[in-house]
Write a protein that holds these residues in place. Structure first.
Motif, PDB file in Angstrom:
ATOM      1  N   ARG A  82      15.200  -0.982  12.279  1.00  0.00           N
ATOM      2  CA  ARG A  82      15.655  -1.537  13.558  1.00  0.00           C
ATOM      3  C   ARG A  82      17.158  -1.789  13.539  1.00  0.00           C
ATOM      4  O   ARG A  82      17.875  -1.455  14.469  1.00  0.00           O
ATOM      5  CB  ARG A  82      14.927  -2.855  13.839  1.00  0.00           C
ATOM      6  N   CYS A 133       0.852  -1.188   0.000  1.00  0.00           N
ATOM      7  CA  CYS A 133       0.000   0.000   0.000  1.00  0.00           C
ATOM      8  C   CYS A 133       0.886   1.235   0.000  1.00  0.00           C
ATOM      9  O   CYS A 133       1.980   1.209   0.529  1.00  0.00           O
ATOM     10  CB  CYS A 133      -0.815   0.061   1.284  1.00  0.00           C
ATOM     11  N   LYS A 152      12.481  -3.432   9.252  1.00  0.00           N
ATOM     12  CA  LYS A 152      13.566  -4.234   9.826  1.00  0.00           C
ATOM     13  C   LYS A 152      14.902  -3.530   9.606  1.00  0.00           C
ATOM     14  O   LYS A 152      15.791  -3.586  10.454  1.00  0.00           O
ATOM     15  CB  LYS A 152      13.551  -5.633   9.209  1.00  0.00           C
ATOM     16  N   THR A 162      16.002 -10.197   3.404  1.00  0.00           N
ATOM     17  CA  THR A 162      16.010  -9.793   4.811  1.00  0.00           C
ATOM     18  C   THR A 162      16.405 -10.949   5.724  1.00  0.00           C
ATOM     19  O   THR A 162      17.145 -10.765   6.695  1.00  0.00           O
ATOM     20  CB  THR A 162      14.627  -9.240   5.204  1.00  0.00           C
ATOM     21  N   CYS A 174      13.819 -10.686  -1.178  1.00  0.00           N
ATOM     22  CA  CYS A 174      14.232  -9.402  -0.588  1.00  0.00           C
ATOM     23  C   CYS A 174      15.562  -9.532   0.140  1.00  0.00           C
ATOM     24  O   CYS A 174      16.335  -8.591   0.198  1.00  0.00           O
ATOM     25  CB  CYS A 174      13.161  -8.859   0.355  1.00  0.00           C
ATOM     26  N   HIS A 206      10.148   4.497   1.519  1.00  0.00           N
ATOM     27  CA  HIS A 206       9.571   5.113   2.714  1.00  0.00           C
ATOM     28  C   HIS A 206       8.851   4.052   3.544  1.00  0.00           C
ATOM     29  O   HIS A 206       8.288   3.107   2.985  1.00  0.00           O
ATOM     30  CB  HIS A 206       8.573   6.195   2.325  1.00  0.00           C
ATOM     31  N   PRO A 207       8.820   4.237   4.858  1.00  0.00           N
ATOM     32  CA  PRO A 207       8.062   3.294   5.693  1.00  0.00           C
ATOM     33  C   PRO A 207       6.628   3.191   5.166  1.00  0.00           C
ATOM     34  O   PRO A 207       6.005   4.205   4.862  1.00  0.00           O
ATOM     35  CB  PRO A 207       8.101   3.939   7.074  1.00  0.00           C
ATOM     36  N   GLY A 208       6.157   1.972   5.056  1.00  0.00           N
ATOM     37  CA  GLY A 208       4.808   1.769   4.542  1.00  0.00           C
ATOM     38  C   GLY A 208       4.771   1.591   3.038  1.00  0.00           C
ATOM     39  O   GLY A 208       3.755   1.217   2.479  1.00  0.00           O
ATOM     40  N   GLU A 209       5.880   1.879   2.345  1.00  0.00           N
ATOM     41  CA  GLU A 209       5.863   1.755   0.881  1.00  0.00           C
ATOM     42  C   GLU A 209       6.805   0.662   0.404  1.00  0.00           C
ATOM     43  O   GLU A 209       7.090   0.572  -0.780  1.00  0.00           O
ATOM     44  CB  GLU A 209       6.264   3.088   0.235  1.00  0.00           C
ATOM     45  N   CYS A 210       7.280  -0.162   1.319  1.00  0.00           N
ATOM     46  CA  CYS A 210       8.273  -1.164   0.951  1.00  0.00           C
ATOM     47  C   CYS A 210       7.692  -2.121  -0.086  1.00  0.00           C
ATOM     48  O   CYS A 210       6.561  -2.577   0.031  1.00  0.00           O
ATOM     49  CB  CYS A 210       8.701  -1.943   2.190  1.00  0.00           C
ATOM     50  N   HIS A 211       8.500  -2.390  -1.080  1.00  0.00           N
ATOM     51  CA  HIS A 211       8.118  -3.345  -2.107  1.00  0.00           C
ATOM     52  C   HIS A 211       7.854  -4.715  -1.503  1.00  0.00           C
ATOM     53  O   HIS A 211       7.058  -5.487  -2.004  1.00  0.00           O
ATOM     54  CB  HIS A 211       9.259  -3.404  -3.109  1.00  0.00           C
ATOM     55  N   TYR A 212       8.551  -4.998  -0.427  1.00  0.00           N
ATOM     56  CA  TYR A 212       8.378  -6.282   0.248  1.00  0.00           C
ATOM     57  C   TYR A 212       7.559  -6.084   1.520  1.00  0.00           C
ATOM     58  O   TYR A 212       7.859  -6.666   2.564  1.00  0.00           O
ATOM     59  CB  TYR A 212       9.736  -6.903   0.552  1.00  0.00           C
ATOM     60  N   LEU A 213       6.577  -5.211   1.437  1.00  0.00           N
ATOM     61  CA  LEU A 213       5.593  -4.934   2.484  1.00  0.00           C
ATOM     62  C   LEU A 213       6.143  -4.181   3.688  1.00  0.00           C
ATOM     63  O   LEU A 213       5.715  -3.089   3.980  1.00  0.00           O
ATOM     64  CB  LEU A 213       4.909  -6.220   2.949  1.00  0.00           C
ATOM     65  N   GLU A 214       7.099  -4.805   4.407  1.00  0.00           N
ATOM     66  CA  GLU A 214       7.467  -4.194   5.689  1.00  0.00           C
ATOM     67  C   GLU A 214       8.929  -4.395   6.027  1.00  0.00           C
ATOM     68  O   GLU A 214       9.333  -4.229   7.162  1.00  0.00           O
ATOM     69  CB  GLU A 214       6.590  -4.821   6.787  1.00  0.00           C
ATOM     70  N   GLN A 215       9.733  -4.768   5.010  1.00  0.00           N
ATOM     71  CA  GLN A 215      11.125  -5.120   5.329  1.00  0.00           C
ATOM     72  C   GLN A 215      11.957  -3.898   5.686  1.00  0.00           C
ATOM     73  O   GLN A 215      12.947  -4.024   6.392  1.00  0.00           O
ATOM     74  CB  GLN A 215      11.759  -5.908   4.178  1.00  0.00           C
ATOM     75  N   TRP A 228      13.909  -0.962  -5.633  1.00  0.00           N
ATOM     76  CA  TRP A 228      12.582  -0.528  -6.075  1.00  0.00           C
ATOM     77  C   TRP A 228      12.322   0.941  -5.924  1.00  0.00           C
ATOM     78  O   TRP A 228      11.688   1.546  -6.776  1.00  0.00           O
ATOM     79  CB  TRP A 228      11.513  -1.332  -5.335  1.00  0.00           C
ATOM     80  N   CYS A 245      16.470  -5.129  -1.565  1.00  0.00           N
ATOM     81  CA  CYS A 245      15.717  -4.469  -0.506  1.00  0.00           C
ATOM     82  C   CYS A 245      16.706  -3.991   0.540  1.00  0.00           C
ATOM     83  O   CYS A 245      17.746  -4.627   0.732  1.00  0.00           O
ATOM     84  CB  CYS A 245      14.743  -5.457   0.127  1.00  0.00           C
ATOM     85  N   PHE A 297       5.954 -12.970   3.657  1.00  0.00           N
ATOM     86  CA  PHE A 297       5.283 -13.771   2.625  1.00  0.00           C
ATOM     87  C   PHE A 297       5.083 -15.214   3.083  1.00  0.00           C
ATOM     88  O   PHE A 297       4.687 -16.069   2.288  1.00  0.00           O
ATOM     89  CB  PHE A 297       6.102 -13.730   1.336  1.00  0.00           C
ATOM     90  N   GLY A 325      16.407  -4.371   3.413  1.00  0.00           N
ATOM     91  CA  GLY A 325      16.430  -5.455   4.391  1.00  0.00           C
ATOM     92  C   GLY A 325      17.570  -6.437   4.161  1.00  0.00           C
ATOM     93  O   GLY A 325      17.921  -7.217   5.040  1.00  0.00           O
TER      94      GLY A 325
END
Lengths: 685, 165
Positions: free
Chosen positions: B85, A518, B82, A626, A624, B70-79, B17, B44, A602, B46
């Motif tokens: 952190r 999103c 991380k 990670t 990715c 940007h936070p919230g726009e990661c291609h891999y959702l939320e990496q 990305w 990424c 995922f 990450g």
């Protein structure tokens, strides 16, 4: 193992050669960078002659690695990988250094540009030698497609695919398909009756042999990967047996319980406890709202059951779960309307005659609660003046910074309908008029000629506190008219707030369920904002309509069709290649600590209880890296971005760095050593 | 680069990305910026192991930039969360070892933010140029520096290292 590297420096006309000494760079690479067998410069490497140059060297010089120093890999990596593959070299043994986007186009000082180019090239040459051949895996594509959300975008996608002969499963959360478009009265700028153009498409969906319609259903879980998704759908209990119901509607007539319809009638109309959202609903089966049904509340009534001629009512029906296999998914989940109570200065819910745009749509609709009569909240009085306030929650940093794209045109449409039906004066308070598409500007002209008043300025307040003569009993709009530079107070009978289109309240949750991302605002993110507007970063999941961002009906339809075309391409080719840039775990090194398990959004990493190690499902892995970075045992390898490859590139780009302990970087030939030897030891001295 | 003026060498890790595309865009838009950052592409942010950053410093980099979506726009959702952190952890450690904060930078850049990325690079180069060459590992090779650094780290992490009664 010593690799034979070919280095190709592209002039890109004068784009690169105008700044960087390309010939000297190639010469330097040949003389100084270990492993380089051939180094050439050429005017346009991406031309067929340029590609042939590489291919000839692969064949004649026996190159085992290729570095192309040209533009960004996002532009031509595929070109050069293909060229290598055609000459028999694994495409993943080719690497690019971006001299154009990262050096020649952005650097003023030519000497410094040459320095930077050398560093980037050194990094690429050093990295490429550690790259490994990779093979994409080919998997079959299940030809059945799931479309989620049956508004106009989803309907279009489903029909396009079904017409082409492919099977579609269409999932809709509400009891009927149709979405927001079914609620509207007219569409701009043609003033077509919305239902008249939508309902034929809806019945096509209902009757189409290739479409399996699952209404009043929601997707609970998605697993699998492109071409092979498994989707769990929860079909909510309708309390009506679909196989028995004829849709006669007697149950609805006989139901004694009336409730406010917050969804379809936007809170200004009523429905029964057993209901169909609207008469042309598809499917035609009603649904019992168990929250308001008298039987579910008190245990008696059953009027619907008594009168049903086919015994279709089933109070004991339970939610049904279905596991469905599909190859691709199109998300067309639509939008929510902005909650206008968040702007208390506009008085919605406090001042009776302030309406939202959706309430007003229902009011204008001949099938709506007022049968198309535009009246105040009392249900009888016709307004003599109406104010339309644009950008409520849109273009507002406190709420949504974006433009909602449809409100200007909706306001013009409303203005026309009000004047046509009531003859009232209409005032539009706008920031900028944005009639962007075909025939929209003409519609704006038409409304100006019809006598709608346009006031340019954001409204400060809507109040019922009269201060001037003529304001008693009215709603007063306080706004600055920026065109005449004065504050104005405009007394009106009715106010319509054109609320922003905003993402569904559960958009983020849904995105997570389908593995897509999103934007900050919560709209679903497309793969590329310009060149790939319906694909997502997750292969096999496409988006269409307003779930991607505010848009009008024609744009939603276009996207619905485009997404269907993309899916059809996948179905026709029958198989899909899965990128080999994924991670894998070396069982022998894995300690089973499970640190990586939680890091993967995922769910690609499984813990194998019997072996006490973790395992990555390559089909689910998006690459990715990670988990690779997190593994304390270095048991995870990220293909094409391995530890050694990245460290080699770091060593390369810092080939000329002066080490901090005073010693100079090792002389270039030392770089020939495999990563992790000479250089690293020196730095730790 | 001239003999007299110090020109820092900075390694940039950019995600495929957003931030790498921002660098592409800076190029396409012909935005001129300092040539000191040498960019590596990873899929990424990450993927960036703290050891890559340490490696870069050890090999003579004067600064490291990590860039992602940007936070919230990661291609891999939320990496990228991380990454955030890890970045904090890494900075904490580097700080305890006596390294200046400005040498390590986490930069968010969307694919549309070519100008912003170029500006961030210029800003970072300026700051690192002012700091001068990294002398961190030189301190480490002298005994007193090492003892000091270890003491600093122990103080920083005192709470975490406390043995519960």
């Amino acid at each position: 193992m010593s690799e034979r590297v070919g280095v190709y420096v592209c002039h890109c006309g004068t784009n690169i050669a105008g700044v960087i000494e390309v010939e000297a760079l190639a010469q330097w690479a040949k003389e100084n960078l270990p492993g380089v067998t051939v180094a050439r410069d050429y005017r346009f490497m991406c031309s067929s002659l340029g590609q042939e140059l590489i291919q000839e060297d692969i064949r004649k010089e026996g190159l085992t690695r290729v570095v192309v120093a040209a533009c960004s890999p996002h532009l031509h990596e595929k070109t050069f990988r293909t060229a290598c593959a055609n000459a028999g070299l694994n495409p993943y043994l080719c690497h690019m250094a971006s001299l154009r986007e990262q050096v020649s186009w952005v650097t003023e000082n030519k000497a410094l540009a040459d320095e930077k180019a050398k560093a980037l090239l050194a990094g690429a040459v050093r990295r490429v030698q550690l790259q490994e051949p990779l093979e994409p895996t080919e998997v079959p594509v299940n030809p059945t497609t799931m479309v989620v959300g049956a508004g106009i975008a989803g309907i279009q996608s489903a029909l396009e695919l079904a017409e082409a002969g492919d099977q579609v499963i269409l999932v809709e959360r509400e009891p009927s398909i149709g979405g927001h478009m079914a609620q509207f009265d007219k569409t701009f700028p043609t003033l077509d009756c919305s239902a008249c153009i939508l309902t034929p498409k809806m019945s096509d969906v209902g009757l189409h042999p290739n479409i399996r319609l699952l209404s009043y259903s929601e997707v609970e879980q998605v697993t699998g990967y492109v071409g092979n998704f498994q989707v769990r759908v929860r079909k909510k209990a309708r309390s009506v047996k679909e196989e028995a119901c004829t849709g006669c509607g007697i149950c609805i007539d006989k139901c004694p319980k009336k409730v406010v319809d917050e969804v379809f009638e936007a809170g200004i109309g009523y429905r029964k406890a057993i209901y169909r959202p609207f008469p042309q609903a598809v499917p035609k089966f009603p649904v019992i709202d168990r929250e308001s049904c008298i039987y579910f509340e008190r245990g008696t009534c059953k009027a619907c059951e008594k009168f049903c001629p086919t015994n279709a009512i089933d109070f004991t029906q339970a939610d049904e779960y279905m596991d469905l296999d599909v190859g691709n998914i199109i998300l067309a989940t639509g939008y929510d309307l902005f909650d206008c109570t968040k702007l208390p200065q506009y008085g919605y819910s406090r001042l009776a005659n302030v309406f939202t745009s959706l309430e007003f749509e229902r009011m204008c609709n001949a099938a709506g609660p007022t049968e198309g009569k535009i009246v105040l909240r009392d249900g009888v009085t016709t307004p003599k003046s109406v104010a339309l306030i644009h950008c409520v929650g849109s273009r507002d940093k406190r709420h949504h910074p974006y433009c909602s794209a449809v409100c200007c045109m909706s306001a013009l449409k409303f203005g026309h309908l009000v004047m046509e039906k009531t003859g009232a004066e209409v005032y539009s308070f706008y920031i900028d008029m944005r009639p962007l598409h075909k025939n929209y500007e003409e519609f704006y002209d038409r409304l100006q000629q019809e006598g709608m008043h346009f006031v340019r300025g954001r409204v400060a307040e809507v109040t019922d506190a009269a201060r001037m003569p003529g304001e008693d009993g009215k709603l007063i709009i306080q706004a600055e008219d920026t065109l005449i530079g004065r504050q104005r107070r405009v007394p009106v009978d009715m106010v319509v707030l054109l609320g922003a289109l905003q993402p569904r309240a559960d958009a983020r949750e849904v995105a997570l369920r389908f593995g897509i991302s999103c934007s900050i605002d919560n709209w679903f993110t497309e793969r590329h904002p310009k060149l790939d507007p319906v694909a997502t970063m997750t292969d096999g999941v496409f988006i269409a309509g307003t779930c991607q961002g505010p848009k009008d009906i024609p744009d939603s339809v276009s996207q619905g069709a485009a997404a269907a075309a993309r899916v059809q391409g996948m179905i026709t080719s029958g198989t899909v290649l899965i990128e080999p840039i994924v991670a894998h775990i070396d069982e022998a090194r894995c300690s089973g600590c499970r640190i990586c398990n939680a890091l993967c959004p995922f769910n690609a990493i499984d813990y194998l209880e019997d072996k006490a190690v973790s395992e990555i499902n390559a089909a689910l892995c998006k690459g990715c890296g990670t988990c690779v970075a997190a593994c304390p045992a270095q048991a995870i390898t990220g293909n094409h971005f391995t530890y050694d490859q990245i460290v080699a590139e770091i060593e390369g780009v810092l080939y000329d760095a002066v080490l901090v302990n005073g010693a100079h970087a090792p002389k270039l030939p030392d770089l020939l050593e495999p990563a992790g030897t000479a250089v690293r030891q020196e730095s730790h001295r | 680069m001239s003999e007299t003026a110090f020109e820092p060498k900075i390694v940039g890790f950019l995600c495929n990305w957003c931030s790498y595309r921002a660098a592409d865009l800076a190029g396409t838009a012909r935005i001129k910026y300092e040539p000191n950052v040498r960019i590596l592409r990873v899929m990424c942010s990450g993927r960036i192991e703290p050891s890559f950053v340490l490696k870069a410093f050890a090999l003579g980099a004067d600064g490291v930039m990590i860039a992602g979506c940007h936070p919230g726009e990661c291609h891999y959702l939320e990496q990228n969360y991380k990454t955030m952190r890890r970045f904090e952890m890494l900075r904490h450690t580097l700080r305890a070892m006596g390294m200046e904060d400005d040498r390590l930078r986490l930069q968010w850049a969307s694919a549309a933010e070519g100008a912003a990325l170029a500006k961030a690079i210029n800003d970072m180069v300026d700051r690192v140029r002012k700091l001068g060459p990294l002398t961190w590992s030189k301190q480490w090779s002298e005994d007193s520096g090492r003892v000091d650094a270890v003491r600093r780290m122990a103080e920083e992490h005192a709470e975490a290292m406390e043995v519960p009664a």
